[in-house]
Design a protein around this motif. Structure first.
Motif, mmCIF file in Angstrom:
data_model
loop_
_atom_site.group_PDB
_atom_site.id
_atom_site.type_symbol
_atom_site.label_atom_id
_atom_site.label_comp_id
_atom_site.label_asym_id
_atom_site.label_seq_id
_atom_site.Cartn_x
_atom_site.Cartn_y
_atom_site.Cartn_z
ATOM 1 N N GLU A 104 0.847 -1.189 0.000
ATOM 2 C CA GLU A 104 0.000 0.000 0.000
ATOM 3 C C GLU A 104 0.882 1.239 0.000
ATOM 4 O OE1 GLU A 104 -3.593 2.188 2.468
ATOM 5 O OE2 GLU A 104 -2.629 0.441 3.346
ATOM 6 N N LEU A 105 0.725 2.041 -1.035
ATOM 7 C CA LEU A 105 1.478 3.278 -1.167
ATOM 8 C C LEU A 105 0.619 4.428 -0.658
ATOM 9 C CD1 LEU A 105 2.045 1.346 -3.759
ATOM 10 C CD2 LEU A 105 3.241 3.330 -4.627
ATOM 11 N N THR A 106 1.229 5.304 0.117
ATOM 12 C CA THR A 106 0.570 6.521 0.563
ATOM 13 C C THR A 106 1.444 7.692 0.148
ATOM 14 O OG1 THR A 106 -0.417 5.386 2.453
ATOM 15 C CG2 THR A 106 -0.317 7.793 2.564
ATOM 16 N N TYR A 107 0.856 8.626 -0.588
ATOM 17 C CA TYR A 107 1.619 9.780 -1.037
ATOM 18 C C TYR A 107 1.989 10.667 0.147
ATOM 19 C CZ TYR A 107 -0.152 8.466 -5.676
ATOM 20 O OH TYR A 107 -0.471 7.799 -6.829
ATOM 21 N N THR A 108 3.232 11.128 0.134
ATOM 22 C CA THR A 108 3.736 12.019 1.183
ATOM 23 C C THR A 108 4.056 13.394 0.624
ATOM 24 O OG1 THR A 108 5.983 11.219 0.788
ATOM 25 C CG2 THR A 108 4.692 10.101 2.510
ATOM 26 N N ALA A 109 3.689 13.598 -0.639
ATOM 27 C CA ALA A 109 3.933 14.864 -1.326
ATOM 28 C C ALA A 109 2.681 15.201 -2.133
ATOM 29 C CB ALA A 109 5.153 14.730 -2.244
ATOM 30 N N SER B 50 0.976 16.717 -7.620
ATOM 31 C CA SER B 50 1.783 17.282 -8.714
ATOM 32 C C SER B 50 3.217 16.738 -8.674
ATOM 33 C CB SER B 50 1.791 18.806 -8.640
ATOM 34 O OG SER B 50 2.313 19.249 -7.398
ATOM 35 N N ALA B 51 3.767 16.547 -7.485
ATOM 36 C CA ALA B 51 5.111 15.966 -7.354
ATOM 37 C C ALA B 51 5.096 14.483 -7.714
ATOM 38 C CB ALA B 51 5.641 16.173 -5.935
ATOM 39 N N VAL B 52 4.022 13.798 -7.348
ATOM 40 C CA VAL B 52 3.854 12.386 -7.710
ATOM 41 C C VAL B 52 3.803 12.266 -9.231
ATOM 42 C CG1 VAL B 52 2.298 10.395 -7.579
ATOM 43 C CG2 VAL B 52 2.720 11.799 -5.530
ATOM 44 N N ASP C 289 -4.856 9.163 -3.095
ATOM 45 C CA ASP C 289 -3.858 9.510 -2.089
ATOM 46 C C ASP C 289 -2.773 8.442 -2.000
ATOM 47 O OD1 ASP C 289 -5.246 7.459 -0.858
ATOM 48 O OD2 ASP C 289 -5.828 8.625 0.901
ATOM 49 N N GLY C 290 -2.736 7.576 -3.010
ATOM 50 C CA GLY C 290 -1.742 6.516 -3.044
ATOM 51 C C GLY C 290 -2.170 5.426 -4.003
ATOM 52 N N GLY C 291 -1.672 4.231 -3.772
ATOM 53 C CA GLY C 291 -1.993 3.109 -4.641
ATOM 54 C C GLY C 291 -1.849 1.790 -3.912
ATOM 55 N N VAL C 292 -2.152 0.710 -4.636
ATOM 56 C CA VAL C 292 -2.061 -0.638 -4.088
ATOM 57 C C VAL C 292 -1.441 -1.536 -5.154
ATOM 58 C CG1 VAL C 292 -3.380 -2.634 -3.255
ATOM 59 C CG2 VAL C 292 -4.069 -0.326 -2.600
#
Length: 99
Positions: free
Chosen positions: A5-10, A13-15, A45-48
């Motif tokens: 599970e990925l959670t964006y920390t930025a 636009s940076a992603v 807000d992220g991915g799987v």
């Protein structure tokens, strides 16, 4: 089997600046037979990623090479599970409980 599970920390636009490299990285791991499904979370807000590997250490090594990780725009949460039941099309991934 593993759930990544990925959670964006930025900001997204940076992603997005790393997205092309991330997709190429995904493609390599699909071709290697490591990844079997992936996608964005909703809301975005992220991915799987669903992955197969011999051990957790290998999955941690793989996650560390994700361009998202290298750029510092996401964090990973890795969950290992034993897939004792699957849909018929995923029978090759079915596992047995350890004795």
């Amino acid at each position: 089997m593993f759930i990544l599970e990925l959670t964006y920390t930025a900001p997204v636009s940076a992603v997005d600046e790393q997205l092309q490299a991330h997709v190429a990285w995904l493609d390599e791991l699909y071709a290697a037979g490591v990844f079997i499904a992936s996608g964005r979370k909703n809301p975005r807000d992220g991915g799987v990623i669903i992955a197969v590997a011999d051990d957790r250490a290998r999955i941690e090594e793989i996650a560390a090479t994700d361009p998202f990780t290298v750029a510092g725009v996401c964090e990973y949460r890795i969950t290992e599970f034993i897939a004792t039941k699957t849909a018929p099309g995923l029978g090759a991934y079915r596992e047995q409980l350890p004795a």
